[in-house]
Design an enzyme around this catalytic site. Structure first.
Site, mmCIF file in Angstrom:
data_model
loop_
_atom_site.group_PDB
_atom_site.id
_atom_site.type_symbol
_atom_site.label_atom_id
_atom_site.label_comp_id
_atom_site.label_asym_id
_atom_site.label_seq_id
_atom_site.Cartn_x
_atom_site.Cartn_y
_atom_site.Cartn_z
ATOM 1 N N ASP A 418 35.051 44.443 43.016
ATOM 2 C CA ASP A 418 33.657 44.841 43.229
ATOM 3 C C ASP A 418 32.943 45.048 41.896
ATOM 4 O OD1 ASP A 418 31.497 45.934 45.015
ATOM 5 O OD2 ASP A 418 31.876 47.719 43.812
ATOM 6 N N GLU A 471 33.175 39.658 42.542
ATOM 7 C CA GLU A 471 31.786 39.799 42.947
ATOM 8 C C GLU A 471 30.984 39.910 41.657
ATOM 9 O OE1 GLU A 471 28.430 42.632 44.885
ATOM 10 O OE2 GLU A 471 30.137 43.391 43.760
#
Length: 737
Positions: A418, A471
């Protein structure tokens, strides 16, 4: 029963000096092992124990349990001592107001952690910290108990506390191992299931009780204690899956991901009912994912997190599955069941930042230990979280070990990392003067870059066949290039540009799409610069962005037709696929983490149509090599029509490694196009494999009756062409018959 008298008269060295006793009583002594436990005295043994509130203590023979002597009280209540004339193993028989306790003396044990463990930890290269630090159920000699170890180099004193000692920090102060800064103690006879925390004395006083950074299990929020976890002893049945994983997850293999939030996919009793545990969830989720045809599920972070509204993206326990869904053994059983059903498991993992909760990592030993000291480096303004100081070797190694813990101990197939963009840039979401340049004066976070490269290299070695997915939302070059070529080494990168452009296009009224035609073509200019996953994730259906179906323009029929066309465009576009739960059946409401999906909608034909369409797209994606083998290869894609903005029509070919083509044609207006001519590379009959406007998907059923004969008419640079009926707001897939 033997009852040798203890020598109770103070002698030289028999009692510690008063200042040491004062420090022990105030829980400020930094070296309790120098006072407590057994200490050789000529041929005998001096034993001291600090047991506040004990009514009395006897010393027993270790082998027989016979009483040797009663311990006397020293200068302060609770401090007991005696001298044995013969050094021998012993037990303490403690009388409390609530009952009696017989145990080995925690202070009779020598150093616990090996020098190599401490060296590798300090170096940032200990890859099995989950079995080293934290609370480990171990057997020393023939004594079962729990070894506690925690890194707190700037603390003056650290104790482990729990119900087993009345949460009293005076009872089990720990030994500091120099120079690593790790504190340790073995508590005999303690069993798995015990809640515990660490009490730390910082330079400015006692800190809030801290949960264990290395906890393998935790209490269910809002409770915040760590729990002593039994060793994970799951009988894995997924050998075949693990052996084949590298092939299943190769870049030429289909990768279709169903992203879900475990707490809100389904609940017992509906909407706001009880959360299912992992085993219950497996019984319901796995058949659904199989029916829908996804190859993988991706779970929003399931590491323990105090605030459910963070969706898991503010985790505090990087080694513990959340207690909301059961035990670590339950989670292992869930992963095993997924593998048995041919479904891979991806975890969202957060090495960028952590929350500021006082029981967590924030200023863990009274100093900025896991985070940067300077808030211009160490505090995320967007999320109000602390940023990991990955330039510190111990923190770097802590996060590497966390990644390996999930991949190796729980057989996780991939980690989706993330917020990589926030890690790469020191000025991420900061104005001029609000960030600290790197040592060269630049904006790149060199420590985080080194960490990400190291992470990917280590995973390749330690967890072969596993994937690491970034990401990453910027134009950072080489995210999915090997580190040996100067890249970051990820296997895939989320294609955020494609997501933003394609959603902006599909949200336009169809009459205006001609002015935004390039939104769907621009992504092909860079589609093969990285290995991409096309993500329609949870972030796109919350916070006022509207659900995916509700983004679509037009009346109800057009909204569903647009949604079907958009998903068909996505599944036929180069790149692996990710779709968030609820989008596969057209949920109208924005996603809420506090309630389950609106499953009642699947009783209606148009919602059923979208659901069946996604299932069929997944089947075609898996079965047709041209749709997945060259997802990341420019030779696998060929534009036929990319410039018909007036009709909002696109056509392209996907090519398999064997040179077999698939034709994809998309009409993004509600106007049917009859006799639309498109060049094709083969003569003969072409079979219509798929039509997003088919009646079975609740469409208008305008199509081409199964097969179409190519004609010897030049078109779009090809010698053969097809005259097609293009359905309104529809996508066709055809192949040579």
């Amino acid at each position: 029963m033997s009852d040798r008298p203890a020598i109770s008269l103070p002698g030289v060295g028999l009692l510690p000096d008063d200042s040491a006793v004062e420090a022990l009583i105030r829980a400020e002594h930094g070296d309790p092992f120098s006072i407590l436990g057994p200490h050789p005295d000529r041929d005998g043994l001096i034993i001291r124990a600090y047991l506040p509130n004990a009514l009395g203590v006897d010393v027993l023979e270790r082998d027989t349990g016979n009483r040797i002597c009663a311990m006397d009280q020293a200068q302060a209540p609770g401090l007991y001592f005696c001298r044995l004339d013969i050094a021998q193993p012993y037990l303490l028989h403690i009388r409390w107001a609530t009952g009696e306790q017989i145990t080995e003396d925690p202070y009779s044990y020598g150093e616990l952690l090996g020098e190599m463990d401490l060296y590798l930890f300090a170096e940032g290269n200990h890859r099995d910290l989950g079995r080293c630090l934290g609370a480990q159920v171990v057997t020393l000699g023939d004594v079962e108990g729990v070894r506690f170890a925690v890194w707190a180099p700037n603390a003056r004193r650290v104790s482990v506390v729990g119900a087993f000692n009345g949460w009293d920090g005076r009872r089990h102060p720990m030994r500091l191992r120099h120079p690593s800064g790790v504190w340790e103690i073995f508590i005999p006879r303690l069993q798995p299931g015990e809640p515990y925390k660490f009490e730390l004395l910082g330079q400015d006083g006692v800190l809030p009780l801290k949960a264990d950074p290395m906890a393998l299990s935790t209490e269910t929020p809002p409770s915040t204690a760590s729990i002593v976890a039994a060793p994970l002893r799951h009988d894995w049945q997924d050998r075949e899956w693990m052996e084949q994983r590298g092939q299943r997850q190769a870049v030429s293999a289909p990768l279709s991901i169903y992203e879900l939030h475990a707490a809100s996919w389904r609940r017992e009793g509906g909407d706001e009912g009880r959360l299912y545990n992992w085993r219950e969830l497996a019984e319901r989720l796995i058949p659904y994912v199989q029916e829908m045809g996804f190859t993988h599920i991706e779970l929003l972070p399931i590491m323990e997190h105090p605030f459910g509204g963070s969706w898991g993206y503010q985790p505090l326990s990087q080694f513990a599955p959340s207690g909301r869904f059961g035990t670590p053994q339950d989670f292992a059983a869930f992963v095993d069941a997924c593998h048995g059903a041919g479904i891979g498991v991806i975890l969202d993992w957060v090495p960028a930042h952590f929350p500021t909760d006082p029981h967590g990592l924030a200023r863990f030993d009274g100093t900025a230990l896991y985070e940067y000291e300077n808030p211009l480096e160490g505090f995320h303004q967007d999320w109000e979280t602390y940023i990991y100081n990955l330039g510190r070797t111990e923190v770097h190694g802590f996060m590497i070990a966390s990644a390996l813990h999930w991949l190796k101990d729980f057989h996780i197939d991939a980690l989706r990392v993330d917020a990589v963009a926030s890690m790469l840039y020191r000025d991420y979401s900061r104005k001029q003067g609000e960030w600290v340049p790197n040592r060269f004066g630049g904006r790149e976070n060199l420590e985080a870059i080194d960490f990400l490269r190291h992470l990917n290299d280590v995973v390749n070695v330690e967890a072969p066949g596993a994937l690491v997915i970034a990401e990453e939302s910027t134009a950072w070059p080489g995210v999915s290039k090997p580190t040996s070529e100067g890249g970051l080494g990820f296997d895939y990168k989320w294609n955020m540009g494609w997501m933003h452009d394609s959603l902006k296009y599909i949200e336009e009224d169809s009459i205006n799409r001609r002015y935004h035609h390039d939104k769907l073509t621009f992504g092909l200019l860079y589609a093969f610069s990285e290995r991409f996953v096309l993500p329609i994730s949870h972030d796109e259906v919350v916070h006022g962005k509207r659900s995916l179906i509700d983004k679509m323009p037009g009346d109800r029929w057009q909204k569903f037709a647009n949604l079907r066309a958009y998903l068909s465009f996505m599944w036929t576009h180069p790149g692996k696929k990710l779709l968030f739960m609820g989008c596969e059946f057209g949920q109208w409401r924005e996603w809420s983490h506090d309630r389950e999906l609106d499953w009642y909608l699947t009783k209606y034909a148009d919602h059923q149509g979208v659901q069946r369409l996604v299932s069929d797209l997944n089947r075609l994606y898996r079965e047709q090599p041209a749709l997945h083998e060259r997802d990341c290869d420019a030779e696998g894609f060929q534009w036929l029509i990319g410039d018909d903005s007036g009709n909002s029509v696109y056509a392209w070919l996907r090519w398999s490694l064997a040179g077999e083509p698939l034709l994809v044609v998309a009409n993004f207006t509600p106007v049917p196009r009859h006799g639309y001519r498109i060049g094709v590379p083969r003569g003969g009959n072409w079979q219509e494999l798929f039509n997003s406007d088919a009646e079975c998907y609740a469409g208008s059923n305008l199509g081409n009756s199964g097969t179409i004969l190519a004609e010897s008419i030049d078109s779009h640079g090809e010698k053969q062409s097809l005259s097609l009926n293009l359905p309104p707001l529809g996508v066709l897939i055809l192949r040579p018959a």
